[in-house]
Design a protein around this motif. Structure first.
Motif, short mmCIF file in Angstrom:
data_model
loop_
_atom_site.label_atom_id
_atom_site.label_comp_id
_atom_site.label_asym_id
_atom_site.label_seq_id
_atom_site.Cartn_x
_atom_site.Cartn_y
_atom_site.Cartn_z
N PHE A 209 0.52 5.42 0.76
CA PHE A 209 -0.39 6.33 1.44
C PHE A 209 -0.22 7.77 0.97
CE2 PHE A 209 -1.95 3.37 4.57
CZ PHE A 209 -0.94 2.42 4.64
N ALA B 18 3.62 7.95 4.95
CA ALA B 18 3.75 7.06 6.11
C ALA B 18 5.12 6.41 6.17
CB ALA B 18 2.65 6.02 6.12
N LEU B 19 6.16 7.16 5.90
CA LEU B 19 7.52 6.61 6.04
C LEU B 19 7.89 6.61 7.51
CD1 LEU B 19 9.38 8.47 3.15
CD2 LEU B 19 8.35 6.21 3.13
N TYR B 20 8.63 5.59 7.93
CA TYR B 20 9.04 5.51 9.32
C TYR B 20 10.11 6.58 9.57
CZ TYR B 20 6.80 1.05 8.51
OH TYR B 20 5.91 0.07 8.14
N PRO B 21 9.77 7.59 10.37
CA PRO B 21 10.62 8.79 10.42
C PRO B 21 11.99 8.58 11.03
CG PRO B 21 8.71 9.03 11.88
CD PRO B 21 8.57 7.71 11.22
N HIS B 22 12.10 7.61 11.91
CA HIS B 22 13.38 7.47 12.59
C HIS B 22 14.27 6.42 11.90
CE1 HIS B 22 9.97 5.31 14.15
NE2 HIS B 22 10.77 4.27 14.20
N LYS B 23 13.80 5.90 10.77
CA LYS B 23 14.62 4.95 10.03
C LYS B 23 15.16 5.62 8.78
CE LYS B 23 11.74 0.95 11.25
NZ LYS B 23 12.65 0.26 12.18
N ASP C 262 -1.37 6.58 10.07
CA ASP C 262 -0.87 5.97 8.85
C ASP C 262 0.36 5.08 9.07
OD1 ASP C 262 -1.55 8.41 6.21
OD2 ASP C 262 -2.79 6.96 7.27
N LEU C 263 1.19 5.46 10.03
CA LEU C 263 2.39 4.65 10.29
C LEU C 263 1.99 3.24 10.68
CD1 LEU C 263 4.88 6.98 12.18
CD2 LEU C 263 4.95 6.21 9.84
N ARG D 298 12.10 -7.52 6.30
CA ARG D 298 12.50 -8.06 7.61
C ARG D 298 11.33 -8.74 8.29
NH1 ARG D 298 14.15 -5.26 12.15
NH2 ARG D 298 13.43 -3.28 11.34
N MET E 264 0.82 -1.20 0.00
CA MET E 264 0.00 0.00 0.00
C MET E 264 0.86 1.26 0.00
SD MET E 264 -3.43 0.27 2.12
CE MET E 264 -4.52 1.66 2.05
N PHE F 105 12.13 -2.77 5.85
CA PHE F 105 11.19 -3.17 6.90
C PHE F 105 10.24 -4.30 6.49
CE2 PHE F 105 9.38 -2.49 10.95
CZ PHE F 105 8.01 -2.62 10.83
N PRO F 106 9.51 -4.16 5.38
CA PRO F 106 8.56 -5.24 5.04
C PRO F 106 9.27 -6.57 4.80
CG PRO F 106 8.67 -3.61 3.28
CD PRO F 106 9.46 -3.07 4.39
N ARG G 70 9.05 1.08 -1.01
CA ARG G 70 8.70 0.15 0.06
C ARG G 70 7.66 -0.85 -0.43
NH1 ARG G 70 6.76 2.84 5.50
NH2 ARG G 70 4.94 3.26 4.20
N ALA H 128 0.65 1.35 7.65
CA ALA H 128 1.76 0.90 6.79
C ALA H 128 2.44 -0.31 7.40
CB ALA H 128 2.76 2.04 6.59
N VAL I 286 0.33 -3.45 6.96
CA VAL I 286 0.44 -3.97 5.60
C VAL I 286 1.82 -4.58 5.37
CG1 VAL I 286 0.50 -3.28 3.19
CG2 VAL I 286 -1.27 -2.39 4.68
N ASP I 287 2.84 -3.99 5.98
CA ASP I 287 4.20 -4.50 5.82
C ASP I 287 4.43 -5.81 6.57
OD1 ASP I 287 6.11 -1.38 5.65
OD2 ASP I 287 5.10 -2.59 4.13
#
Lengths: 366, 290, 314
Positions: free
Chosen positions: A81, A85-90, C208-209, A101, A79, A98-99, A146, C212, C215-216
């Motif tokens: 968005f 919706a990116l992981y901010p601290h990565k 949203d996090l 892993r 998906m 991530f997906p 991603r 995501a 879904v991941d």
């Protein structure tokens, strides 16, 4: 890649019906857009396909198997968005990783997939940065990345371009389409912007009030709208939708309201009007189907220029016809427009649409 | 396929909700049980008090303890009433004072840009770092010098030590949340800077003012150390101090103690439950901004 | 019309104004100072003056018998570091502070996570869970003292009833258990503060996090570790600093529950200072200890803030 089938899907929020008996099929490798105004149920539908919310009734199949009871992670979908919706601290790399892993994919394969996705999207040089150091367009690409590394059965995209500025949006539209064709991906795309829907999709599903209004190719929904809503929603500026009464006079059918009257000449239209069950109709005509003629012309409908908008190639002319405001256009560079000018207009009968005022459905000749 | 293939999603959601509820009830019991036990003790007849095993709901609940310690006709009751009066006066006045003095200061820190602003604001925040003890001894001596020991005024002024920095910090947070365009519009319309402040901005911060006042009030009402140190006569004690002295003078009277303690808590708890929203907003406003 | 502005903005004869000096700025902003004057005035009286006076007093000896005070330089400080009780009190204070903070934080985090869920009546429970925070320290202390009573406390009696122990536990009388008991009470009192702060932090995490992550392929525990905890870092720092400072300054609970007993086993630094001040009336010595405590807190806050801001910059 896989096909997605929705069968009689309903979604209730307490007493409110957000999605009403929706059935449609997305074919393998197809780019399908769900489009409609806010609150029409398109995002709810996408979330149901993803598994983020439950169905109230109905069935969803992905790649042939029923997925109603499955968690998002087991549906083999990815998906993208609106807010990325990116992981901010990565870092970007960790975001892409991530997906993989989570699915316990081998490090070697992980790296391979990440590098491939980064290459396709042109973000290889950004792999070690954090999301907040990236521009909107770059963040969008990482979000796409991603999704790509997953190599999923289908991509679900929720208004991914809405947060980008206008120029970037146009550019990304083309990129996304190109990407989809290159990956041969099945994509379900949600947007409120009918232009995005028209330019990117193989087929467009127009929704309003939770119901599917029409599902067809962009050409189909543009030239053969199934009802007045679709007619008015697709195309910008919108199609002129004018309420008229059907009058029969001397064996001929005539359309009129308090502002003008119009007698179609073509046999096709007369036949359509003949089989119309109702006397109250809506006349639909696009701005491109209204020739502008000088005031001295013998036959036609009298009109006066209310205002006009030159855009370079095309000038949109807003006309006052009695009580009615009608939008026409011309691409004639010699056309001189002044507010208050009087003209004669006609309707191109080959490109005219008629709708039943009560059911809003398009009239067709039997 | 998911390992939960046999359990439908709706069932999973239900199990989830039940588990969450279980833990919420567990923690809530932990939070409430001292109060509940306090109430239970306060309505227990004397002979039931030391029963083993202990009873949560007494067989013959009685109000005799409440009557004994709180009724105005009884000696304890008279004392209690006096303590209540003292607490009310000190808390209300110090709250009003601290809010009144903080409002313009918080506004200045929020909107203005004058030399020394950062230093001054840092000073306000830094007060938190100082152990209260550091102020207690000199305040004790100061009050003695000013002849303010054992008076309302002395206590109220001393309370400003903690209510003032807190109010300024909270109110600044609320002021920061109001867009500056409002004042600009008001000044274009003809207000002076002060006029814009009083007529436009202040009414908008009403919830923030309320929250700050409530928070200061609760702190003042519950305060113990200063009240203990800066007063010595019985007639000047506040409720927390009165409670402590009650215990030292009536060591075995647990039900009486519990009855008093319970009664002291009730106004604050009720006030807080009603005004929860503002209270929580006050606490988090300032912190989130950082 | 359009050309006028261009002329006005050109500097005349190349003269450039200097930026205003400090004195000029003060004069220009003189009205501003009126707003902060009352507040600063009061704070100077009740905060600045006492602070300065405490430092001053720490270099003096103030015997109870005589009204004069004697300057004795650093003797108070020497005495402090050689005092028998110094290490015990320090150990107790660290135990109290770290223990209370960690336990309150964990319990507060659990409570915040629970209360953040959409279950019926969650608002009511949120209210109930904050009650320990608003009840006065004195009330809480006596309530718990009764609960933990060495003979009749309901905690002991219930444990006996359920067969876990045979004799009631002297929570507050036993040197081994007293600090633990006090930490328990302080945890009970402070966890709502952590809960409220963390709850506010949780609510700033974009929905949203989590979508995501679902879904991941992340399950609930992974979502917690990979998203919730990192996102809560800033508010965690703020909350723990506030709690540590608050706990180091605690007075009422230890004072009312045990007075520092039995035999100083539950003496923490504030109660120690208080007892020295008002039982022995040695204000000078007590002031010296206060100054040392202040220095410790100040250094701690300074380094903590440095770490905090360096984290933010990353």
């Amino acid at each position: 890649m896989a096909e997605i089938v929705l069968k009689n899907v309903y979604k209730y929020y307490n007493d409110v019906l957000a999605v009403d008996n929706l059935s449609l099929t997305v074919n393998d490798h197809e780019f399908v857009t769900l489009v409609g105004p806010s609150g029409c149920g398109k995002t709810t539908t996408l979330n149901m396909i993803a598994g983020l919310i439950d169905l109230s009734d109905g069935e969803i199949r992905i790649g042939g198997r029923v997925v109603n009871e499955l968690d998002p992670k087991d549906r083999d979908i990815a998906m993208v968005f609106q807010n990325y919706a990116l992981y901010p601290h990565k870092t970007v790399r960790q975001n892409l990783e991530f997906p993989l892993r989570m699915r316990k994919v081998d490090k070697a394969i992980r790296d391979q997939r990440i590098n491939r996705a980064a290459e396709i999207l042109g973000i290889t040089n950004l792999l070690d940065r954090r999301p907040k150091e990236l521009s909107g367009g770059q963040q969008q690409r990482v979000a796409l990345g991603r999704a790509i590394v997953r190599d999923p059965a289908a991509f679900l995209m929720d208004e991914p371009l809405s947060n980008l500025d206008a120029k970037l949006r146009v550019h990304m539209r083309a990129e996304l389409k190109h990407l989809q064709e290159e990956l041969k991906a099945t994509v379900v795309y949600v947007t409120h912007d009918q232009l995005e829907a028209m330019t990117m999709s193989d087929r467009v599903a127009i929704m309003n009030g939770g119901r599917l209004q029409q599902y067809g190719s962009p050409a189909e929904v543009y030239h053969k709208p199934a009802n007045a809503f679709v007619a008015g929603f697709i195309g910008s500026p919108s199609m002129n939708l004018i309420p008229v009464d059907l009058i029969q006079e001397n064996g001929n059918y005539r359309l009129q309201n308090e502002s003008f009257h119009f007698t179609p000449q073509s046999p096709r239209l007369q036949s359509v009007l003949n089989s119309s069950p109702s006397k109250n109709l809506i006349l639909g005509v696009r701005h491109t189907a209204i020739p502008l003629l000088p005031a001295t012309t013998a036959e036609g409908i009298p009109a006066q220029i209310y205002t006009f908008e030159p855009t370079g190639d095309v000038t949109f002319v807003h006309l006052q016809v009695g009580e009615q405001l009608i939008t026409a256009s011309t691409d004639d560079p010699e056309f001189q427009a002044h507010t208050g000018d009087k003209l004669i207009i006609r309707f191109d009968e080959n490109r005219l649409h008629l709708f039943d005022a009560e059911t809003t459905l398009a009239l067709t000749s039997d | 396929m998911s390992q939960f293939a046999g359990v439908s999603r709706k069932q999973k959601n239900l199990i989830n909700t039940i588990v969450i509820y279980f833990f919420i009830l567990l923690i809530s019991f932990f939070a409430a049980c001292p109060l509940l036990w306090m109430l239970s003790t306060a309505i227990k007849p004397r002979d039931q008090l030391f029963r083993i095993p202990p009873q949560w709901i007494p067989n013959h609940p009685t109000l005799e303890h409440f009557e004994r310690v709180l009724f105005p006709t009884r000696p304890n009751g008279k004392l209690f009433f006096r303590y209540f009066l003292n607490s009310t006066i000190v808390s209300v006045v110090s709250t009003i004072l601290s809010v009144a003095v903080s409002v313009p200061a918080a506004y200045a820190f929020s909107r203005f840009n004058f030399p020394g602003k950062d230093v001054a604001y840092f000073g306000v925040l830094a007060r938190n770092m100082f152990p209260l003890i550091v102020f207690l001894i000199p305040l004790f001596i100061l009050m003695r010098i000013l002849r303010l020991q054992d008076t309302y005024a002395g206590l109220i002024i001393a309370y400003l030590t903690f209510t003032l920095p807190l109010s300024i910090w909270l109110l600044k947070g609320f002021f920061d949340g109001i867009p500056k365009e409002l004042e600009r519009a008001a000044r274009i319309d003809g207000c002076t800077r002060f006029g814009a402040f009083v007529r436009i901005i202040l009414p908008l911060t009403a919830p923030g003012l309320a929250a700050t006042a409530i928070y200061s009030f609760i702190l003042a009402w519950n305060e113990f150390a200063y009240a203990l140190t800066l007063t010595h006569s019985t007639s000047m004690r506040t409720l927390p101090v009165g409670l402590a002295y009650f215990f030292t003078e009536n060591t075995a009277d647990w039900p009486g103690l519990m009855a008093t303690a319970f009664t002291i808590s009730v106004p604050v708890v009720i006030m807080f439950l009603i005004l929860q929203r503002y209270f929580v907003a006050a606490l988090t406003q300032g912190a989130i901004k950082q | 019309m359009a050309t006028i502005t261009a002329e006005r903005s050109a500097p005349r004869g190349g003269f450039v104004k200097k930026p205003p000096g400090l004195l000029q700025r003060i004069i220009r902003h003189r009205a501003d100072y009126l707003y902060i004057a009352p507040a600063i005035g009061v704070m100077a009286l009740v905060i600045l003056y006492p602070f300065v006076y405490t430092i001053y007093l720490s270099f003096f000896e103030t015997p109870a018998s005589r009204p004069e005070i004697y300057f004795n330089g650093l003797e108070n400080y020497q005495e402090l570091f050689q005092a028998d009780l110094f290490w015990l009190v320090t150990r107790n204070t660290i135990y109290w502070t770290i223990g209370s903070t960690i336990l309150s934080f964990i319990l507060g985090l659990a409570a915040a996570l629970l209360v953040n869920q959409k279950v019926p009546l969650v608002g009511l429970f949120r209210g109930i869970l904050v009650i320990p925070y608003v009840i006065g320290h004195v009330t809480a202390s006596y309530a718990w003292r009764w609960l933990l009573h060495g003979d009749f406390g309901v905690l002991s009696q219930t444990l006996i009833q359920w067969g876990f122990i045979e004799q009631p536990i002297p929570f507050l009388q036993s040197p081994a258990l007293v600090m633990l008991s006090l930490v328990l009470v302080n945890t009970w009192k402070s966890f709502p503060f952590a809960m409220i702060m963390l709850l506010a932090g949780l609510q700033t995490i974009p929905e949203d996090l989590y979508k995501a992550a679902r879904v991941d392929g992340a399950n609930s525990w992974q979502q917690f570790i990979e998203i919730t905890l990192p996102q809560l870092m800033p508010i965690t720092m703020v909350t723990t600093v506030l709690m540590i400072i608050g706990n180091m300054n605690s007075f009422t609970i230890p004072y009312v529950m045990t007075g520092g007993g039995p035999a100083h086993q539950s003496e923490i630094i504030i109660t120690w200072i208080y007892n020295i001040s008002f039982q022995t009336l040695r204000f000078g010595y007590a002031s010296a200890i206060s100054v040392v405590l202040f220095i410790v807190l100040f250094v701690f806050s300074y380094f903590y803030v440095r770490v905090l801001t360096r984290n933010e910059a990353n």
